[in-house]
Design an enzyme around this catalytic site. Structure first.
Site, PDB file in Angstrom:
ATOM      1  N   ASN A 179       0.857  -1.192   0.000  1.00  0.00           N
ATOM      2  CA  ASN A 179       0.000   0.000   0.000  1.00  0.00           C
ATOM      3  C   ASN A 179       0.888   1.235   0.000  1.00  0.00           C
ATOM      4  OD1 ASN A 179      -2.450   1.537   0.303  1.00  0.00           O
ATOM      5  ND2 ASN A 179      -1.923   1.822   2.460  1.00  0.00           N
TER       6      ASN A 179
ATOM      7  N   HIS B  95       0.850   5.176   1.420  1.00  0.00           N
ATOM      8  CA  HIS B  95       0.122   6.032   2.360  1.00  0.00           C
ATOM      9  C   HIS B  95       0.752   7.422   2.342  1.00  0.00           C
ATOM     10  CE1 HIS B  95      -2.413   6.902   5.766  1.00  0.00           C
ATOM     11  NE2 HIS B  95      -1.388   7.571   6.269  1.00  0.00           N
TER      12      HIS B  95
HETATM   13  C1  GRF Z   1      -2.593   8.727  -2.737  1.00  0.00           C
HETATM   14  O1  GRF Z   1      -2.299   9.963  -2.127  1.00  0.00           O
HETATM   15  C2  GRF Z   1      -2.254   7.580  -1.826  1.00  0.00           C
HETATM   16  O2  GRF Z   1      -1.207   7.861  -0.959  1.00  0.00           O
HETATM   17  C3  GRF Z   1      -3.532   7.399  -1.056  1.00  0.00           C
HETATM   18  O3  GRF Z   1      -4.562   7.671  -1.964  1.00  0.00           O
HETATM   19  C4  GRF Z   1      -4.084   8.536  -2.986  1.00  0.00           C
HETATM   20  C5  GRF Z   1      -4.361   7.865  -4.291  1.00  0.00           C
HETATM   21  O4  GRF Z   1      -4.079   8.677  -5.392  1.00  0.00           O
HETATM   22  N1  GRF Z   1      -3.578   6.064  -0.492  1.00  0.00           N
HETATM   23  P1  GRF Z   1      -4.119   8.098  -6.880  1.00  0.00           P
HETATM   24  O5  GRF Z   1      -5.500   7.508  -7.096  1.00  0.00           O
HETATM   25  O6  GRF Z   1      -3.032   7.095  -7.027  1.00  0.00           O
HETATM   26  O7  GRF Z   1      -3.911   9.310  -7.751  1.00  0.00           O
END
Ligand code: GRF
Length: 223
Positions: free
Chosen positions: A118, A120
Site C-alpha cells: 500500500n 500512504h
Molecule cells: C494517494 O495519495 C495515496 O497515498 C492514497 O490515496 C491517494 C491515491 O491517489 N492512499 P491516486 O488515485 O493514485 O492518484
C-alpha cells in the site's frame, strides 16, 4: 511467489484503486520505460467509472469494476470472494493498493500473505487513516511525506519498504501539500515494486532490510 532475482520473469501485479489512479500510472510508466520488471495483469476498482479504470483501458490492461458491497469501508464476505476470484484469475503474485479506499480483511490477507503493498500519504507511523496531509497541516509538522508498506491486519501498520519526506510550506493548503506528496509517491511506488520484483527485500522483526540502498535519491528537502 517464485524466488525473485533481477533476471526473473516479470512480476505479475494486480492493482486495486478507487480513484484517479495516478500511482497506478507511475507503475504503468515505469514498466513501459523498462525500469520495473513487472506486468500489470489486472486493475480492479470498487468505484464504477473510476478514472483508474479509464487509465487501464487506455493502456490495454484488463480491468473491471468489482462491487465492494454489502460493506462501505472494507472488503469482506461476498465482496472478498469476488475479489479473491478476480485476483486468482489474473494470476496476481503481488497486490498493489493504489488509492483503494477499503480495508482488506483476513481471507485476502492470508491468501496473499506478505504480498499486498500500500502507499500512504504520510511518514508512518504519523497520521495513519484518511487525509493524512490535512492531519499534518493541522498538527503543524514541517515535514510530510509518503510511505510504501506491506499490508497487515492493522491500519497502516505493516513493515515499511520505503519513505520519502516532503517539506510543508507556510502557505500550503491541503491541496498543494497533497499534490507535492504525490510527486514523491510517483517515485516511491515504482521504487518499492522494483525492490520486490528484483528480490532485494527481506523482512526481519517487522523491519524491511535492503542489501543495497534504494536507487532513487532522497528528496532534497530531507537534507
Ligand atoms: C494517494 O495519495 C495515496 O497515498 C492514497 O490515496 C491517494 C491515491 O491517489 N492512499 P491516486 O488515485 O493514485 O492518484
Amino acid at each position: 511467489m517464485t524466488q525473485r532475482t533481477k533476471k526473473a520473469p516479470p512480476l505479475r501485479i494486480a492493482v486495486l484503486g478507487s480513484g484517479s489512479g495516478s500511482n497506478c500510472q507511475s507503475l504503468i510508466d515505469a514498466i513501459a520505460a523498462g525500469t520495473l520488471n513487472a506486468e500489470i495483469t489486472g486493475i480492479f476498482s470498487d468505484v464504477e467509472g473510476a478514472p483508474i479504470l479509464d487509465r487501464a483501458r487506455r493502456h490495454g490492461i484488463p480491468c473491471r469494476y468489482l462491487s465492494g458491497s454489502p460493506f462501505k469501508t472494507k472488503i469482506d464476505g461476498e465482496a472478498e470472494t469476488r475479489y479473491l476470484a478476480a485476483l486468482e484469475a489474473c494470476g496476481a503474485e503481488v497486490i498493489v493498493l493504489a488509492g483503494f479506499m477499503r480495508i482488506v480483511k483476513h481471507r485476502l490477507l492470508s491468501a496473499y500473505a506478505g504480498r499486498i503493498v500500500n502507499i500512504h500519504p504520510s511518514l508512518l507511523p504519523a497520521f495513519p487513516g484518511v487525509k493524512s496531509w490535512e492531519q499534518a497541516l493541522r498538527y503543524g509538522t514541517k515535514l510530510a511525506g509518503c510511505t510504501v508498506h506491506f499490508v497487515d491486519e492493522g491500519t497502516d501498520t505493516g513493515p515499511i519498504i520505503i519513505q520519502r519526506a516532503v517539506p510543508v510550506l507556510d502557505d500550503d493548503t491541503p491541496e498543494t501539500l497533497h499534490a507535492r506528496i504525490q510527486v514523491d509517491e510517483h517515485i516511491a511506488y515504482p521504487e518499492a515494486l522494483r525492490l520486490i520484483a528484483d528480490g532485494r527485500i527481506t523482512i526481519r522483526d517487522h523491519r524491511v532490510l535492503l542489501p543495497t540502498p534504494p536507487t532513487v535519491p532522497p528528496h532534497p528537502a530531507a537534507h
